[in-house]
Design a protein around this motif. Structure first.
Motif, mmCIF file in Angstrom:
data_model
loop_
_atom_site.group_PDB
_atom_site.id
_atom_site.type_symbol
_atom_site.label_atom_id
_atom_site.label_comp_id
_atom_site.label_asym_id
_atom_site.label_seq_id
_atom_site.Cartn_x
_atom_site.Cartn_y
_atom_site.Cartn_z
ATOM 1 N N SER A 224 8.202 5.337 -15.780
ATOM 2 C CA SER A 224 8.018 4.507 -14.589
ATOM 3 C C SER A 224 7.191 5.212 -13.527
ATOM 4 O O SER A 224 6.539 4.566 -12.704
ATOM 5 N N GLY A 225 7.211 6.529 -13.552
ATOM 6 C CA GLY A 225 6.456 7.292 -12.567
ATOM 7 C C GLY A 225 4.961 7.047 -12.642
ATOM 8 O O GLY A 225 4.266 7.032 -11.612
ATOM 9 N N VAL A 226 4.431 6.838 -13.839
ATOM 10 C CA VAL A 226 2.989 6.632 -13.938
ATOM 11 C C VAL A 226 2.590 5.298 -13.328
ATOM 12 O O VAL A 226 1.463 5.140 -12.839
ATOM 13 N N SER A 227 3.503 4.332 -13.320
ATOM 14 C CA SER A 227 3.212 3.048 -12.675
ATOM 15 C C SER A 227 3.159 3.206 -11.158
ATOM 16 O O SER A 227 2.430 2.475 -10.478
ATOM 17 N N VAL A 228 3.930 4.157 -10.637
ATOM 18 C CA VAL A 228 3.837 4.497 -9.216
ATOM 19 C C VAL A 228 2.456 5.080 -8.915
ATOM 20 O O VAL A 228 1.821 4.746 -7.903
ATOM 21 N N LEU A 229 1.969 5.953 -9.799
ATOM 22 C CA LEU A 229 0.635 6.528 -9.619
ATOM 23 C C LEU A 229 -0.434 5.438 -9.652
ATOM 24 O O LEU A 229 -1.410 5.489 -8.884
ATOM 25 N N LEU A 230 -0.262 4.442 -10.504
ATOM 26 C CA LEU A 230 -1.233 3.344 -10.565
ATOM 27 C C LEU A 230 -1.318 2.613 -9.227
ATOM 28 O O LEU A 230 -2.412 2.244 -8.772
ATOM 29 N N GLY A 231 -0.170 2.403 -8.595
ATOM 30 C CA GLY A 231 -0.173 1.741 -7.296
ATOM 31 C C GLY A 231 -0.934 2.527 -6.251
ATOM 32 O O GLY A 231 -1.682 1.963 -5.436
ATOM 33 N N LYS A 232 -0.752 3.842 -6.263
ATOM 34 C CA LYS A 232 -1.463 4.697 -5.317
ATOM 35 C C LYS A 232 -2.962 4.705 -5.596
ATOM 36 O O LYS A 232 -3.785 4.724 -4.666
ATOM 37 N N ALA A 237 -8.470 3.320 -4.106
ATOM 38 C CA ALA A 237 -9.728 2.703 -4.541
ATOM 39 C C ALA A 237 -10.147 1.536 -3.657
ATOM 40 O O ALA A 237 -11.345 1.318 -3.426
ATOM 41 N N THR A 238 -9.167 0.774 -3.172
ATOM 42 C CA THR A 238 -9.475 -0.447 -2.413
ATOM 43 C C THR A 238 -9.393 -0.259 -0.901
ATOM 44 O O THR A 238 -9.918 -1.083 -0.150
ATOM 45 N N GLY A 239 -8.705 0.816 -0.483
ATOM 46 C CA GLY A 239 -8.468 1.003 0.943
ATOM 47 C C GLY A 239 -7.354 0.130 1.478
ATOM 48 O O GLY A 239 -7.132 0.059 2.694
ATOM 49 N N LYS A 240 -6.641 -0.545 0.576
ATOM 50 C CA LYS A 240 -5.553 -1.430 0.984
ATOM 51 C C LYS A 240 -4.299 -1.091 0.199
ATOM 52 O O LYS A 240 -4.361 -0.815 -1.000
ATOM 53 N N ARG A 241 -3.166 -1.119 0.901
ATOM 54 C CA ARG A 241 -1.909 -0.938 0.194
ATOM 55 C C ARG A 241 -1.779 -2.053 -0.836
ATOM 56 O O ARG A 241 -2.247 -3.179 -0.615
ATOM 57 N N ILE A 242 -1.145 -1.763 -1.959
ATOM 58 C CA ILE A 242 -1.223 -2.681 -3.094
ATOM 59 C C ILE A 242 -0.580 -4.038 -2.813
ATOM 60 O O ILE A 242 -1.002 -5.063 -3.361
ATOM 61 N N ASP A 243 0.420 -4.113 -1.918
ATOM 62 C CA ASP A 243 0.977 -5.420 -1.591
ATOM 63 C C ASP A 243 -0.038 -6.264 -0.826
ATOM 64 O O ASP A 243 -0.113 -7.488 -1.008
ATOM 65 N N GLN A 244 -0.842 -5.627 0.020
ATOM 66 C CA GLN A 244 -1.899 -6.345 0.727
ATOM 67 C C GLN A 244 -2.997 -6.787 -0.245
ATOM 68 O O GLN A 244 -3.521 -7.901 -0.141
ATOM 69 N N TRP A 245 -3.347 -5.902 -1.174
ATOM 70 C CA TRP A 245 -4.322 -6.230 -2.207
ATOM 71 C C TRP A 245 -3.833 -7.400 -3.053
ATOM 72 O O TRP A 245 -4.593 -8.321 -3.374
ATOM 73 N N ALA A 246 -2.541 -7.388 -3.387
ATOM 74 C CA ALA A 246 -1.956 -8.461 -4.189
ATOM 75 C C ALA A 246 -2.015 -9.791 -3.449
ATOM 76 O O ALA A 246 -2.358 -10.829 -4.031
ATOM 77 N N GLU A 247 -1.680 -9.767 -2.183
ATOM 78 C CA GLU A 247 -1.671 -11.000 -1.398
ATOM 79 C C GLU A 247 -3.070 -11.621 -1.327
ATOM 80 O O GLU A 247 -3.240 -12.832 -1.427
ATOM 81 N N ILE A 266 8.836 6.864 2.243
ATOM 82 C CA ILE A 266 7.663 7.225 3.045
ATOM 83 C C ILE A 266 6.655 6.074 3.131
ATOM 84 O O ILE A 266 5.530 6.258 3.603
ATOM 85 N N GLY A 267 7.073 4.888 2.701
ATOM 86 C CA GLY A 267 6.253 3.701 2.934
ATOM 87 C C GLY A 267 5.306 3.291 1.828
ATOM 88 O O GLY A 267 4.515 2.364 2.004
ATOM 89 N N GLU A 268 5.362 3.962 0.671
ATOM 90 C CA GLU A 268 4.558 3.508 -0.462
ATOM 91 C C GLU A 268 5.240 2.295 -1.106
ATOM 92 O O GLU A 268 6.458 2.125 -1.025
ATOM 93 N N ILE A 269 4.458 1.461 -1.745
ATOM 94 C CA ILE A 269 5.009 0.282 -2.402
ATOM 95 C C ILE A 269 5.536 0.666 -3.784
ATOM 96 O O ILE A 269 4.894 1.400 -4.533
#
Length: 388
Positions: A224-232, A237-247, A266-269
């Motif tokens: 599951s940790g590598v999926s956390v790395l994917l989110g980061k 890459a996008t300059g947007k937190r992944i929940d914002q990118w998803a929306e 610490i505020g990561e998704i």
């Protein structure tokens, strides 16, 4: 005799109202999430209704344990849609009910979020994360899946001297072949790396500081940790937190307006298991994948990404494959006969492309093993009773 003094004024007001109404654009019909698909009957869409009813009865009598929703879509039509009420407050009383977002027995957090119809997806979140990576790749914000992930984590104090760690690629993360030493076999064990990670403040640091045990790209090890790395990586890459990118890039375009996504201390998704959607909105995710990334007339995700995601790139077992964070429980000749998102507690969104058929099960089976498994229901019960 009634006065006619006000009649001209009334007529004038009516005329003005008509002119205003005619000048307004016609309102567009807005499809609600539960009504997005046209409805039909199992018989009309070539599914034996007796089998769906038999599954429903088995759920009702508890053969499948705690199931919250069961729906079936075929040929773009919703043919079966059943919600089941479970008293999770009472069920949880026999367990630890500490109010914590990763206490899976606390009924304010699991399986529904805080009394809403937003259901925990657990590791189906990984499949959604993969879709968001794919959109970033489609837009050229991630140029290659085959280069080292190290540049995305330049602000972290990581020892990259182990050449195996510095060689980890995005492709290795997507296919769960990172080479990072990780034990996620038993969720009842406190030493489970996923559980330990969820209790730390900085999840990314926890994952990146694990030792290596195999060469990246060679061995499947669920992590599951590598999926956390994917989110980061998407964030970087996008300059947007992944929940914002998803929306912006996924949820908005397919009409998902209501969701909840857990955050780390610490505020990561939480991109490994923290997303909550309604069952109907989860069906939208599966429906988009079933339709090769196309939503109505717009390509949301490239067909190439959807194909790669749902191919058995890795052989997890003799029968089961794994693509880009999507499971392939049945395949032949390198092509998926069934692909699925699979989450803890029995969150399943499963598609059979040749049948143009999608099934969603939400449940919360985290204690004990029920008599029957909804994971097998599509392959063993629904497809044999569906006409091609």
């Amino acid at each position: 005799m009634k006065s006619t003094h006000y009649r001209p004024i009334v007529l004038l007001l009516l005329l003005v109202s008509l002119l205003i109404a005619c000048s307004q654009p016609a309102k567009q019909e807005v499809r609600q999430p539960t009504l997005y698909w046209d409805t039909s009957t199992p018989e009309a869409e070539g599914i034996d209704p007796a089998e769906l009813e038999a599954i429903h009865q088995d759920i009702t009598k508890g053969s499948y344990g705690l199931i919250d929703h069961f729906l079936v879509i075929r040929n773009d039509n919703l043919v079966f849609d059943q919600h089941y009420d479970q008293d999770y407050v009472t069920i949880a009383q026999q367990y630890d009910t500490t109010d914590f977002q990763y206490n899976y027995d606390h009924s304010a957090w699991h399986p529904f979020y805080n009394g809403t119809q937003l259901h925990s997806l657990q590791s189906v979140t990984k499949s959604v994360t993969s879709m968001l990576v794919g959109i970033a790749v489609d837009e050229g914000l991630i140029s290659s899946l085959d280069s080292s992930i190290a540049p995305y984590f330049s602000t972290y104090d990581v020892d990259w001297s182990d050449e195996r760690k510095s060689a980890i690629t995005l492709h290795d993360l997507l296919t769960m072949r990172s080479g990072i030493a990780w034990d996620e076999e038993n969720y009842d064990e406190a030493s489970n790396d996923c559980i330990v990670m969820e209790l730390t403040d900085d999840w990314i640091d926890y994952v990146l500081t694990r030792k290596m045990d195999t060469l990246p790209g060679t061995t499947f090890e669920y992590n599951s940790g590598v999926s956390v790395l994917l989110g980061k990586i998407v964030h970087e890459a996008t300059g947007k937190r992944i929940d914002q990118w998803a929306e912006e890039k996924l949820f908005g375009p397919i009409g998902i307006t209501d969701y909840y996504w857990k955050k780390t201390p610490i505020g990561e998704i939480d991109t490994e298991g923290g997303l909550y959607l309604s069952s109907h909105d989860l069906a939208k995710i599966g429906y988009l994948m079933l339709n090769k990334g196309m939503w109505e007339s717009k390509q949301i995700i490239s067909e190439a990404w959807v194909t790669a995601s749902t191919e058995p790139i890795v052989n997890v077992s003799e029968k089961v494959g794994y693509g880009y964070q999507w499971w392939v429980p049945k395949h032949q000749g390198g092509q998926a006969e069934i692909f699925a998102g699979n989450g803890y507690g029995w969150q399943f969104v499963m598609a059979a492309p040749a049948y143009d058929l999608l099934v969603v099960f939400n449940g919360w089976n985290i204690h004990g093993q029920p008599e029957k498994s909804t994971w097998r229901a599509l392959e063993e019960r629904i497809l044999p009773n569906t006409k091609l």
